[in-house]
Design a protein around this motif. Structure first.
Motif, mmCIF file in Angstrom:
data_model
loop_
_atom_site.group_PDB
_atom_site.id
_atom_site.type_symbol
_atom_site.label_atom_id
_atom_site.label_comp_id
_atom_site.label_asym_id
_atom_site.label_seq_id
_atom_site.Cartn_x
_atom_site.Cartn_y
_atom_site.Cartn_z
ATOM 1 N N ASP A 230 -37.085 9.673 40.741
ATOM 2 C CA ASP A 230 -36.083 10.048 39.653
ATOM 3 C C ASP A 230 -34.887 9.105 39.740
ATOM 4 O O ASP A 230 -34.423 8.487 38.756
ATOM 5 C CB ASP A 230 -35.405 11.582 39.708
ATOM 6 C CG ASP A 230 -36.483 12.611 39.404
ATOM 7 O OD1 ASP A 230 -37.378 12.171 38.626
ATOM 8 O OD2 ASP A 230 -36.292 13.666 39.712
ATOM 9 N N THR A 231 -34.233 8.768 41.045
ATOM 10 C CA THR A 231 -33.217 7.825 41.015
ATOM 11 C C THR A 231 -33.643 6.325 40.689
ATOM 12 O O THR A 231 -32.852 5.460 40.020
ATOM 13 C CB THR A 231 -32.675 7.651 42.411
ATOM 14 O OG1 THR A 231 -32.007 9.190 43.041
ATOM 15 C CG2 THR A 231 -31.655 6.897 42.754
ATOM 16 N N ILE A 232 -34.798 6.222 41.164
ATOM 17 C CA ILE A 232 -35.408 4.782 40.782
ATOM 18 C C ILE A 232 -35.246 4.518 39.175
ATOM 19 O O ILE A 232 -35.018 3.675 38.502
ATOM 20 C CB ILE A 232 -36.681 4.483 41.480
ATOM 21 C CG1 ILE A 232 -36.522 4.338 42.939
ATOM 22 C CG2 ILE A 232 -37.342 3.392 40.781
ATOM 23 C CD1 ILE A 232 -38.037 4.360 43.849
ATOM 24 N N ALA A 233 -35.915 5.592 38.376
ATOM 25 C CA ALA A 233 -36.139 5.610 37.237
ATOM 26 C C ALA A 233 -34.859 5.734 36.416
ATOM 27 O O ALA A 233 -34.309 4.843 35.281
ATOM 28 C CB ALA A 233 -37.008 6.747 36.651
ATOM 29 N N GLN A 234 -33.868 6.521 36.964
ATOM 30 C CA GLN A 234 -32.511 6.743 36.240
ATOM 31 C C GLN A 234 -31.503 5.599 36.579
ATOM 32 O O GLN A 234 -30.790 5.323 35.691
ATOM 33 C CB GLN A 234 -32.062 8.196 36.486
ATOM 34 C CG GLN A 234 -32.816 9.356 36.023
ATOM 35 C CD GLN A 234 -32.439 10.576 36.611
ATOM 36 O OE1 GLN A 234 -31.546 10.784 37.299
ATOM 37 N NE2 GLN A 234 -33.283 11.617 36.501
ATOM 38 N N SER A 235 -31.440 5.002 37.728
ATOM 39 C CA SER A 235 -30.476 4.237 38.333
ATOM 40 C C SER A 235 -30.993 2.826 39.076
ATOM 41 O O SER A 235 -30.596 2.754 40.002
ATOM 42 C CB SER A 235 -29.398 4.815 39.171
ATOM 43 O OG SER A 235 -28.739 5.986 38.567
#
Length: 316
Positions: A230-235
Motif C-alpha cells: 500500500d505504501t509503495i502504491a500510495q507514496s
C-alpha cells in the motif's frame, strides 16, 4: 498587452524556480513524517546514524524510530499502518509473505561477518557450563527474542551441524536485554544474542558456544528494511527517498565503524568496555540471495512457513 506578457514571464520564472534547486535538481518533498519500527540492537545502527547525519532530512523525511522486541511485531505494525517502514529479519518477512502479507523489501538491513567466533551473533552459555559444544544443547532450553523465527532456526542449524538432534531443543522467548540475567540465574541453559548484548554477556563471564549465523550460510543476509505494498502504491516517491537514505546510511556505517560504536549508545545503554569490544556486523547494500534460499529451506523444515516463500516477490 505588455503588462500581460510581463506577468506571464514572471509567473513562468516563479514556476521554474519552484521546480528546481540551484543545481538544477528537483526539490525533495519536505515535512514527511515517517515512523519506522526497529529493535534496540546493533543491526539498526545505520538508520540511527543516518538520521543523525541528515541523510533522511535532506530528502524531506522526518524520521521517528520506534523500538519493538522483534521482527514479528514490526511486520504487524507495518501491515496495520502503524509504521510506514520497518526493520525485520528475513524469517519474519518470509513467514508473513508466505501467509499472503503484502510486503516488499526495499533494502538490505544487516549481514553476518561470516567469521566463526567473530560474528555479531552467537549462542552463549555461562562460565563453567557443562555444555561444551552445540551438540550438547540437545534437550536444553535456549532463550531467543521471538519464537519460530530466525533465532531458533539458526540455533537448530548449529546443533545439526555439530551432530545433534535439533528437534529436542526447547526455546523460551524474552527480550535481548534480559537474556544475560536469565542465563546467570539458571533460568535457561543458553541464550542466543546479538550485539551489544553479546559483548555484555561475554564481559560478565559468559562463553561463546557457536556462531549460529555462520553455521547457517556464508555471509548470511540477516534482515531487510521493508514496507507495505500500500505504501509503495500510495507514496512511491517516499519509498524511493527512504531507500536512497538507508543505502547511504549503510555505506556510511561500513566506512565509519567508530561512529557506529558511538551511536549504539544513544538508543540502548552500554558501557565503554562493551562499546569498544562489540563485534560489528557487515552492512552491504547487496542482498545475498543464496543465503536466503537456505533460510527459506530451513524454515520449511522447521515448520515456520506454511508454503515456500516467494522470494522474487519479497526482495527488492
Amino acid at each position: 498587452m505588455r503588462r500581460i506578457l510581463a506577468t506571464v514571464a514572471v509567473l513562468a520564472m516563479l514556476f521554474a524556480s519552484a521546480a528546481c534547486t540551484s543545481d538544477g535538481a528537483k526539490e525533495e518533498p519536505t515535512g514527511a513524517k515517517v515512523d519506522v519500527g526497529v529493535i534496540a540492537i546493533i543491526d539498526v545502527a545505520p538508520i540511527y546514524l543516518g538520521k543523525e547525519k541528515g541523510f533522511f532530512s535532506k530528502r524531506g523525511i522526518e524520521l521517528n524510530l520506534v523500538q519493538e522486541q522483534g521482527g514479528g511485531p514490526i511486520v504487524k505494525g507495518v501491515l496495520a499502518g502503524k509504521y510506514q517502514f520497518g526493520f525485520a529479519n528475513v524469517t519474519s518477512l518470509m513467514a508473513a509473505q508466505s501467509d499472503g502479507a503484502p510486503l516488499k523489501g526495499v533494502a538490505s538491513g544487516v549481514a553476518s561477518t561470516g567469521r566463526a567466533g567473530r560474528d555479531f551473533s552467537a549462542i552463549v552459555v555461562k562460565d563453567g557450563s557443562t555444555i561444551r559444544s552445540a551438540k550438547d544443547l540437545v534437550g536444553k532450553t535456549i532463550a531467543v527474542n521471538t519464537l519460530k523465527n530466525i533465532g531458533d532456526t539458526t540455533v537448530r542449524q548449529s546443533v545439526r551441524k555439530a551432530g545433534g538432534d535439533p528437534r529436542t531443543l526447547k526455546f523460551e522467548a524474552m527480550p535481548f536485554p534480559t537474556m544475560n540475567g536469565a542465563l546467570r540465574s539458571g533460568k535457561v541453559d543458553a541464550i542466543w544474542v546479538v550485539e551489544p548484548q553479546l559483548s555484555e554477556a561475554v564481559v560478565s563471564g559468559a562463553e561463546v558456544l557457536a556462531s549460529n549465523f555462520v553455521d547457517t550460510a556464508p555471509d548470511l543476509t540477516v534482515a531487510l528494511y521493508f514496507t507495505s505494498n500500500d505504501t509503495i502504491a500510495q507514496s512511491p516517491d517516499l519509498v524511493t527517498h527512504f531507500t536512497e537514505a538507508i543505502k547511504e546510511s549503510l555505506q556510511y556505517s561500513e566506512e565509519h565503524p567508530e561512529e557506529v560504536r558511538d551511536v549504539v549508545g544513544t538508543y540502548t545503554p552500554i558501557n565503554d568496555t562493551v562499546r569498544i569490544g562489540m563485534i560489528l556486523p557487515n552492512w552491504p547494500q547487496d542482498i545475498n540471495r543464496a543465503s536466503l534460499d537456505t533460510v527459506a529451506q530451513l524454515g520449511r523444515e522447521d515448520g515456520i512457513f506454511k508454503k515456500p516463500p516467494a522470494l522474487d516477490q519479497l526482495l527488492p
